[in-house]
Design a protein around this motif. Structure first.
Motif, PDB file in Angstrom:
ATOM      1  N   PRO A 279       0.814  -1.227   0.000  1.00 38.34           N
ATOM      2  CA  PRO A 279       0.000   0.000   0.000  1.00 38.34           C
ATOM      3  C   PRO A 279       0.843   1.270   0.000  1.00 38.34           C
ATOM      4  N   TYR A 280       2.134   1.133   0.287  1.00 33.43           N
ATOM      5  CA  TYR A 280       3.016   2.303   0.312  1.00 33.43           C
ATOM      6  C   TYR A 280       3.654   2.586  -1.045  1.00 33.43           C
ATOM      7  N   GLY A 281       3.423   1.663  -1.986  1.00 34.03           N
ATOM      8  CA  GLY A 281       4.092   1.745  -3.279  1.00 34.03           C
ATOM      9  C   GLY A 281       3.813   3.030  -4.023  1.00 34.03           C
ATOM     10  N   SER A 282       4.885   3.562  -4.647  1.00 33.42           N
ATOM     11  CA  SER A 282       6.246   3.117  -4.396  1.00 33.42           C
ATOM     12  C   SER A 282       7.150   4.215  -3.840  1.00 33.42           C
ATOM     13  N   MET A 283       6.662   5.433  -3.784  1.00 38.91           N
ATOM     14  CA  MET A 283       7.545   6.573  -3.462  1.00 38.91           C
ATOM     15  C   MET A 283       7.145   7.228  -2.144  1.00 38.91           C
ATOM     16  N   ASN A 284       6.701   6.395  -1.165  1.00 38.19           N
ATOM     17  CA  ASN A 284       6.296   6.962   0.120  1.00 38.19           C
ATOM     18  C   ASN A 284       7.464   7.650   0.823  1.00 38.19           C
ATOM     19  N   LEU A 285       7.229   8.866   1.311  1.00 39.21           N
ATOM     20  CA  LEU A 285       8.284   9.654   1.950  1.00 39.21           C
ATOM     21  C   LEU A 285       8.091   9.768   3.462  1.00 39.21           C
ATOM     22  N   SER A 286       7.056   9.127   4.002  1.00 32.58           N
ATOM     23  CA  SER A 286       6.773   9.268   5.438  1.00 32.58           C
ATOM     24  C   SER A 286       7.344   8.111   6.236  1.00 32.58           C
ATOM     25  N   LEU A 287       8.022   8.459   7.331  1.00 26.59           N
ATOM     26  CA  LEU A 287       8.509   7.455   8.280  1.00 26.59           C
ATOM     27  C   LEU A 287       7.447   7.145   9.323  1.00 26.59           C
ATOM     28  N   GLY A 288       6.291   7.763   9.231  1.00 27.05           N
ATOM     29  CA  GLY A 288       5.293   7.640  10.279  1.00 27.05           C
ATOM     30  C   GLY A 288       4.050   6.854   9.907  1.00 27.05           C
ATOM     31  N   VAL A 289       4.110   6.086   8.818  1.00 25.11           N
ATOM     32  CA  VAL A 289       2.903   5.384   8.377  1.00 25.11           C
ATOM     33  C   VAL A 289       3.081   3.866   8.339  1.00 25.11           C
ATOM     34  N   GLY A 290       4.191   3.367   8.890  1.00 25.59           N
ATOM     35  CA  GLY A 290       4.377   1.923   8.977  1.00 25.59           C
ATOM     36  C   GLY A 290       5.204   1.313   7.858  1.00 25.59           C
TER      37      GLY A 290
END
Ligand code: ZN
Length: 300
Positions: A57-68
């Protein structure tokens, strides 16, 4: 979208009769760019879901360290963002966004601060007037609010979800720019990719929260759809920014599958980032972390 931006004179100012042209998707870099502002010597881009290494679900360029998401993958994505923006990774500054209205100013006391963690605590707006730092704020429906002062040469960004918008974070950002020496008539505001009214029905509590603070907000914030960008654009105009210097048109995060949307995807998703800065990092400035001060805590 996709229009070839007109060339503007070297001063970076808009010519007579020209208007801001808006966000353009760059298929090579897989980001949204703002050519109007790049021509003025600014770093500005909005990342998308595309081009990163996160999975599921984070694919592919997630920039948050706070979403798991896997922190190693997020760090790689952050490195890629810096590269796309042409910014040294050590100069990228993040913020712990809390849907508040605090704006931090970076500089001019650059040498004073120690090096270290580059995440500003409890901050929803950042203003910079030095090439030494490029703030990134993270979004998945909330509105990126960008401000630029043409002569004073500073740039800032704020994070405006409904709470921040109703709380006046845009006004805090403008006030921070004024406090840093920018004149009202040189300010430009651009609103970034964010959820559009057609995808954003809200509860009566939200409508009433806006109406209590801003009686004119009812034409923008309705139960059937809250137009946060419309609200923020009017707020900027009421604060004195020339309407021709306000860009409020941007892709809808919920409609555009290239973008993360909390409303569309649910709580387990990623965040895109909007990075701003002054282009042309001077050599020889090293990696000194700049001083950060809180400004514009209170607005009348
Ligand atoms: Zn939409």
């Amino acid at each position: 979208m996709g229009a070839v931006p007109k060339r503007v004179g070297g001063s970076g100012a808009l010519g007579r009769g020209e208007r801001l042209q808006g966000w353009v998707f760059d298929p090579a870099a897989q980001v949204f760019r703002l050519p109007d502002w790049e021509r003025r010597g600014l770093v500005v881009l909005c990342s998308t879901r595309l081009g990163g290494v996160s999975r599921g679900p984070y694919g592919s360029m997630n920039l948050s360290l706070g979403v798991g998401d896997d922190p190693g993958r997020v760090e790689e994505n952050r490195r890629r963002l810096a590269g796309l923006a042409g910014v040294t990774a050590s100069r990228v500054v993040f913020a712990q966004q809390v849907h508040g209205t605090r704006v931090a100013r970076i500089g001019p006391g650059d040498e004073a601060a120690p090096r270290g963690e580059r995440t500003l605590p409890a901050t929803d707006g950042v203003l910079v007037d030095r090439e030494t730092s490029a703030p990134v704020l993270l979004f998945a429906d909330c509105v990126p609010v960008l401000v630029h002062a043409r002569r004073r040469r500073l740039v800032g960004i704020a994070h405006a979800g409904w709470r921040g918008a109703a709380g006046g974070v845009l006004l805090h950002l403008l006030e921070a720019a004024r406090a840093a020496g920018a004149a009202l008539d040189e300010l430009e505001v651009a609103l970034g990719p964010s959820i559009g009214p057609e995808c954003y029905p809200v509860g009566e509590d939200v409508v009433e929260a806006f109406a209590a603070a801003w009686p004119w907000s009812r034409r923008h914030v309705r139960r059937q759809g809250a137009d946060l960008r419309g609200f923020l654009a009017e707020q900027a105009a009421r604060a004195g920014v020339e309407p021709r210097d306000i860009l409020s048109d941007a892709p809808c995060t919920a409609c555009d599958p290239r973008l993360y949307s909390h409303r569309r995807d649910g709580p387990v998703t990623g965040r895109q980032g909007v990075i701003v800065g002054l282009a042309g990092f001077a050599s020889g400035e090293g990696d000194r972390a700049p001083a950060v001060e809180a400004v514009a805590e209170e607005i009348r």
